[in-house]
Design a protein around this motif. Sequence first.
Motif, PDB file in Angstrom:
ATOM      1  N   THR A 108       1.324 -23.496 -14.033  1.00  0.00           N
ATOM      2  CA  THR A 108       2.639 -22.790 -15.453  1.00  0.00           C
ATOM      3  C   THR A 108       2.749 -22.451 -13.712  1.00  0.00           C
ATOM      4  N   TYR A 109       4.020 -21.476 -14.351  1.00  0.00           N
ATOM      5  CA  TYR A 109       4.861 -20.408 -12.896  1.00  0.00           C
ATOM      6  C   TYR A 109       4.659 -18.951 -13.016  1.00  0.00           C
ATOM      7  N   GLU A 110       4.147 -18.091 -12.381  1.00  0.00           N
ATOM      8  CA  GLU A 110       4.429 -16.982 -13.132  1.00  0.00           C
ATOM      9  C   GLU A 110       4.047 -15.950 -10.676  1.00  0.00           C
ATOM     10  N   GLN A 112       3.533 -14.468  -7.698  1.00  0.00           N
ATOM     11  CA  GLN A 112       2.437 -14.679  -7.470  1.00  0.00           C
ATOM     12  C   GLN A 112       3.242 -14.352  -5.817  1.00  0.00           C
ATOM     13  N   THR A 115       3.571 -18.128  -4.631  1.00  0.00           N
ATOM     14  CA  THR A 115       4.774 -18.828  -5.256  1.00  0.00           C
ATOM     15  C   THR A 115       5.669 -19.310  -4.968  1.00  0.00           C
TER      16      THR A 115
END
Length: 239
Positions: A108-110, A112, A115
């Motif tokens: 997943t890519y979120e 934060q 990241t």
Amino acid sequence: MQQRKWMFCSVVFLLLFVAVTGCTNQGRSGEISSGDARKDQSGGTFLENFQADLPQPTEAQFSTPESVVEAFFEAVNEHDLDSALKCFPIMEKYRANTVDNHFNLLHTYELQAGTPIPSFESHNFFKSFLEYEQYWENFYMFLFLNSNPDIMGKRIVMGEANAATELKKIKEMKVSSTYSKPEIIANYDKMNKNVIEQNMNIQEIRLLEIKLYIEEEEQNPVLVRVGKIGSNWRILNMS
């Protein structure tokens, strides 16, 4: 007629003035650009300079897992941040922590704190730098507090009768405590590497459990995960 001739000459003069001014400004712009180019050639951007100055171990300086752990705590004892930074794969982690690798790791890519962000290399680099610098800071803080236990819970308020005296004591505090040589009490072979560690070209990973003392007082055991990159072992994380 004379008035028209005067107006014509004025217009020509203005056009010449604008042309000359434009050439002059272009020349000045060229000088500024040239100056910028010289600045780039002499060392690049601040981020590039910072990365280039980042301390790195010499060939086979940390040839065993134990040697890099010992070097780190020796650097903390000697208040030597540069030597401590050599123990960590800061640049390797920064280069491997790409958007694709991050996505493959977490699925997943979120956005934060950890990241990676495209086109935001200063964020990506300093995230890696501070992640490792934090280990130095934490272990150094333990020594500071052990050396100056009176600072815990101390509160000095301006205007109080003894404020100046107490503040003077704070400013005179030094780090006098040291860690013992780390004692390896367990050495585990860690076969699994995540996608980021694979892209860091880590050949082997081991988990060390170490025992430490501060002035003969035993501390909580510390787990240190180390990986071999090229001819050197480096500290991957500590807990």
